[in-house]
Design a protein around this motif. Structure first.
Motif, mmCIF file in Angstrom:
data_model
loop_
_atom_site.group_PDB
_atom_site.id
_atom_site.type_symbol
_atom_site.label_atom_id
_atom_site.label_comp_id
_atom_site.label_asym_id
_atom_site.label_seq_id
_atom_site.Cartn_x
_atom_site.Cartn_y
_atom_site.Cartn_z
ATOM 1 N N ARG A 279 43.167 44.961 35.579
ATOM 2 C CA ARG A 279 43.247 43.541 35.898
ATOM 3 C C ARG A 279 41.891 43.073 36.437
ATOM 4 N N ILE A 280 41.720 41.769 36.524
ATOM 5 C CA ILE A 280 40.544 41.236 37.210
ATOM 6 C C ILE A 280 40.517 41.786 38.634
ATOM 7 N N ALA A 281 41.674 41.843 39.266
ATOM 8 C CA ALA A 281 41.776 42.343 40.639
ATOM 9 C C ALA A 281 41.254 43.772 40.763
ATOM 10 N N ASP A 282 41.469 44.589 39.740
ATOM 11 C CA ASP A 282 40.977 45.965 39.791
ATOM 12 C C ASP A 282 39.454 46.008 39.779
ATOM 13 N N LEU A 283 38.839 45.129 39.006
ATOM 14 C CA LEU A 283 37.378 45.072 38.958
ATOM 15 C C LEU A 283 36.796 44.583 40.281
ATOM 16 N N LEU A 284 37.551 43.707 40.959
ATOM 17 C CA LEU A 284 37.061 43.149 42.212
ATOM 18 C C LEU A 284 37.411 44.016 43.413
#
Length: 293
Positions: free
Chosen positions: A36-41
Motif C-alpha cells: 500500500r502507499i502506507a507501507d511505502l511511507l
C-alpha cells in the motif's frame, strides 16, 4: 510547465483488486505483492526509493481506475495563513482580524486536521459545498507527503475546499468550515520528492461555470511566507503517523468575498512539476446521497 511524468499511484483493476505502482505515460508499472502507499511511507525515504525501484509488471494505464493515493491510517492535515494573500483574505472576512494577522507573523504555524484517508476524493470525482454556508471557495495547495519518520517523501495537489462565511463568523468554527463530506480532494499521483524541488512552482486555478471562467488565479510557491518543510516538525514532533500523512501547505489564491463556489462548477488546479486536479461541485447532501449511497 509540467515536465515530470513519473508518479506513484494507487489504482483499481477491473476485477476490483487495488494495487500501487508507478504511472509513466501510458503504462503503470505495478509494485510487487499487496503493498500500500502506507507501507511505502512506513519506512525511511532511502528504503522507499529501493522499494519503488522494484516496480516491474506493466499495465495499460487506460485499463485501470486511479484512486486517491492515500490509504491505511493516513491522514490529511493542512496549514493556514501561509501566504500574504491568505492573511489578507482572512482579515477581510473575519470578525476577529487580529487572530490571522498574528498567526501570519508567528513562528508557530496554524495547523488543522482535514480528513482521514477514506474521506479523500481524487481527480475526476466530485467535491462539495456546505448547504449552510453562503460563501464557499476552493483552495489550491501544494501537499507534502510525509512518511512515518517525518521525512518529505513526495508531493501532491490538494483542494482544501472551505466555507469562508462559517470561519469568518467565528474562528472557532474552523472545523465546520474545513471538515465535511467532499471537502478534501487530492491529485491521483504522488511525485516522489527526489524528482523535483518546490521553491518556485507555478500554481494556477480556474473555476468553470456554465461554459465560462468564473474565476482564475495564479501564484507561486516562491510567495510562501515560510519554508514549506518548516511546517513538518510542528506536525510530527508531538504526533505519530505510522502510515504517513499529507500536509497541505496553504493557499495563495483566494477569490474576493463576492465569489461563491456553486454546485455545477468545475474546479481545475495545476501545480508545475506536481500535477493537476479537476473536480465538479455538488451540494453536501447531494454528495452524500450520490457518493456514499
Amino acid at each position: 510547465m509540467e515536465h515530470i511524468r513519473t508518479r506513484l499511484v494507487r489504482f483499481a483493476e477491473p476485477n476490483g483488486q487495488v494495487h500501487i505502482g508507478l504511472h509513466e505515460g501510458e503504462v503503470i508499472r505495478r509494485l510487487p505483492g499487496e503493498w500500500r502507499i502506507a507501507d511505502l511511507l512506513g519506512v525511511p525515504l532511502d528504503t522507499m526509493r529501493d522499494m519503488v525501484a522494484r516496480a516491474s509488471t506493466e499495465i495499460p494505464a487506460e485499463s485501470v481506475r486511479l484512486l486517491a493515493p492515500v490509504d491505511g491510517l493516513m491522514e490529511v492535515w493542512a496549514a493556514g495563513v501561509t501566504y500574504e494573500r491568505s492573511r489578507d483574505a482572512r482579515v477581510e472576512e473575519t470578525s476577529e482580524p487580529t487572530v490571522y494577522d498574528r498567526i501570519y507573523q508567528a513562528e508557530r504555524p496554524e495547523l488543522f486536521f482535514k480528513a482521514p484517508a477514506w474521506r479523500v476524493v481524487t481527480d475526476g470525482e466530485p467535491i462539495s459545498v456546505r448547504d449552510d454556508s453562503t460563501i464557499n471557495v476552493p483552495e489550491p495547495e501544494l501537499g507534502l507527503v510525509v512518511n512515518a519518520h517525518g521525512e518529505i517523501a513526495g508531493y501532491v495537489v490538494v483542494n482544501d475546499v472551505s466555507s469562508r462565511s462559517i470561519e469568518g463568523d467565528n474562528p472557532l468554527y474552523l472545523p465546520q468550515a474545513k471538515i465535511y463530506a467532499g471537502s478534501c480532494s487530492i491529485s491521483a499521483g504522488i511525485v516522489p520528492a527526489w524528482l523535483t524541488g518546490i521553491d518556485d512552482l507555478a500554481i494556477s486555478m480556474w473555476v468553470h461555470r456554465a461554459g465560462t471562467v468564473a474565476f482564475e488565479g495564479h501564484t507561486s510557491t516562491a510567495s510562501f511566507h515560510r519554508p514549506a518543510a518548516g511546517l513538518v516538525p510542528y506536525l510530527t514532533s508531538h504526533l505519530r503517523f505510522p502510515d504517513g500523512a499529507v500536509l497541505s501547505t496553504g493557499t495563495g489564491i483566494v477569490p474576493g468575498l463576492d465569489f461563491d463556489l456553486k454546485p455545477g462548477d468545475t474546479v481545475e488546479i495545476r501545480i508545475a512539476n506536481v500535477g493537476s486536479l479537476t473536480n465538479t461541485v455538488l451540494r453536501t447532501r447531494e454528495w452524500l446521497d450520490s457518493v456514499e449511497a
